[in-house]
Write a protein that holds these residues in place. Sequence first.
Motif, short mmCIF file in Angstrom:
data_model
loop_
_atom_site.label_atom_id
_atom_site.label_comp_id
_atom_site.label_asym_id
_atom_site.label_seq_id
_atom_site.Cartn_x
_atom_site.Cartn_y
_atom_site.Cartn_z
N PHE A 70 0.80 -1.33 0.04
CA PHE A 70 -0.02 -0.02 -0.04
C PHE A 70 0.93 1.36 0.03
CE2 PHE A 70 -2.38 3.51 1.89
CZ PHE A 70 -3.50 3.28 1.48
N TRP A 71 1.87 1.18 0.83
CA TRP A 71 2.78 2.47 0.94
C TRP A 71 3.66 2.75 -0.18
CZ3 TRP A 71 0.77 5.85 3.40
CH2 TRP A 71 0.18 5.87 4.81
N GLN A 72 4.21 1.70 -0.91
CA GLN A 72 4.67 1.77 -2.22
C GLN A 72 3.87 2.54 -3.35
OE1 GLN A 72 6.04 -2.20 -3.31
NE2 GLN A 72 7.53 -2.34 -1.65
N LEU A 73 2.57 1.94 -3.40
CA LEU A 73 1.57 2.49 -4.20
C LEU A 73 1.16 3.88 -3.99
CD1 LEU A 73 -0.93 -0.85 -4.91
CD2 LEU A 73 1.27 0.17 -6.11
N ASP A 102 1.80 9.74 -3.21
CA ASP A 102 1.83 11.01 -2.77
C ASP A 102 1.64 11.08 -1.32
OD1 ASP A 102 -0.53 10.34 -2.26
OD2 ASP A 102 -1.75 11.84 -3.45
N LYS A 103 1.87 9.86 -0.68
CA LYS A 103 1.76 9.62 0.93
C LYS A 103 0.93 10.40 1.53
CE LYS A 103 5.50 7.10 0.26
NZ LYS A 103 5.22 5.92 -0.36
N ASP A 104 -0.63 10.46 0.93
CA ASP A 104 -1.61 10.82 1.83
C ASP A 104 -2.38 10.03 2.56
OD1 ASP A 104 -2.88 9.54 -0.43
OD2 ASP A 104 -4.14 11.16 -1.13
N GLY A 105 -1.94 8.66 2.51
CA GLY A 105 -2.79 7.72 3.30
C GLY A 105 -3.93 7.09 2.57
N VAL A 106 -4.16 7.43 1.25
CA VAL A 106 -5.00 6.77 0.58
C VAL A 106 -4.59 6.51 -0.71
CG1 VAL A 106 -7.18 7.60 1.75
CG2 VAL A 106 -6.28 9.01 -0.02
N LEU A 107 -5.32 5.59 -1.65
CA LEU A 107 -4.65 5.46 -3.09
C LEU A 107 -5.74 5.98 -4.10
CD1 LEU A 107 -3.73 1.52 -3.10
CD2 LEU A 107 -2.42 3.72 -2.66
N SER A 108 -5.24 6.93 -4.85
CA SER A 108 -6.10 7.57 -5.89
C SER A 108 -6.32 6.49 -6.93
CB SER A 108 -5.60 8.60 -6.52
OG SER A 108 -4.50 8.52 -7.12
N TYR A 109 -7.03 6.76 -8.11
CA TYR A 109 -7.29 5.72 -9.18
C TYR A 109 -5.98 6.10 -9.81
CZ TYR A 109 -8.77 4.32 -13.79
OH TYR A 109 -8.64 3.52 -15.11
N ALA A 110 -5.05 7.19 -10.06
CA ALA A 110 -4.13 7.24 -10.99
C ALA A 110 -2.95 6.34 -10.19
CB ALA A 110 -3.88 8.69 -10.79
N GLU A 111 -3.01 6.44 -8.77
CA GLU A 111 -1.89 5.46 -7.99
C GLU A 111 -2.14 4.15 -8.31
OE1 GLU A 111 -0.50 8.33 -4.36
OE2 GLU A 111 -2.61 7.18 -4.47
N LEU A 168 -3.74 2.83 -10.85
CA LEU A 168 -3.62 2.52 -12.39
C LEU A 168 -2.32 2.07 -12.49
CD1 LEU A 168 -5.15 2.43 -15.26
CD2 LEU A 168 -4.42 5.07 -15.33
N LYS A 169 -1.13 2.79 -12.00
CA LYS A 169 0.21 2.40 -12.56
C LYS A 169 0.42 1.13 -12.14
CE LYS A 169 1.68 7.37 -11.55
NZ LYS A 169 2.62 7.91 -10.75
N GLU A 170 -0.10 0.48 -10.98
CA GLU A 170 0.03 -0.83 -10.54
C GLU A 170 -0.66 -1.72 -11.43
OE1 GLU A 170 1.54 -4.08 -8.15
OE2 GLU A 170 2.27 -2.14 -8.63
N GLU A 182 7.34 -12.42 -9.39
CA GLU A 182 8.16 -11.39 -9.21
C GLU A 182 8.43 -11.50 -7.78
OE1 GLU A 182 6.78 -7.63 -10.48
OE2 GLU A 182 5.56 -8.45 -12.17
N HIS A 183 9.84 -11.15 -7.55
CA HIS A 183 10.36 -10.94 -6.22
C HIS A 183 9.68 -10.25 -5.21
CE1 HIS A 183 13.81 -13.43 -7.62
NE2 HIS A 183 13.89 -12.78 -8.87
N ASP A 184 9.04 -9.35 -5.47
CA ASP A 184 8.26 -8.63 -4.53
C ASP A 184 6.97 -8.67 -4.21
OD1 ASP A 184 7.82 -7.34 -6.81
OD2 ASP A 184 8.10 -5.39 -5.96
N SER A 185 6.41 -9.78 -5.00
CA SER A 185 4.95 -9.98 -5.13
C SER A 185 4.28 -10.45 -3.91
CB SER A 185 4.33 -10.94 -6.41
OG SER A 185 5.00 -12.14 -6.12
#
Length: 138
Positions: free
Chosen positions: A29-32, A35-44, A46-48, A119-122
């Motif tokens: 969660f913190w990797q995704l 912007d470190k606001d404590g929530v995941l936006s759609y854009a964040e 989407l990258k994953e 993947e190694h970090d999955s």
Amino acid sequence: MSVEVLDGATIVGFVEDEEAFGECVRELFWQLDTDKDGVLSYAEMLKELQRMRVLEIHFGVDVKHEPEEVARVYESMFVQFDHDLNGRVDMEEFKEETKEIMLAMANGLGSVPVQMALEHDSLLMKAVQRECSPKISA
């Protein structure tokens, strides 16, 4: 990436280990949360989803999809995580939906061991590592 052997029990054991699973989900969660606001936006998220190439690969073969179709699928996946439909995914929503996804994968795998490139970090790799680590008895 590495090839590992796992089955549904590997995943279920990981998910049921509340401490290990919770720690790994929080880390992801913190990797995704760039912007470190404590929530995941759609854009964040989407990258994953794009990094995972959820739609682009089918049995190891690249498949072309219309951009509109890809966007609709990614949006629907985001909504699956956004339980309160506020346009953001908090830690609890993320953990709860990740758990459901992992248990669905475990159910799909069943009890027959399979080899899988991970993947190694999955989270799946972390499940395998947890299963292979020596158990410390009290």
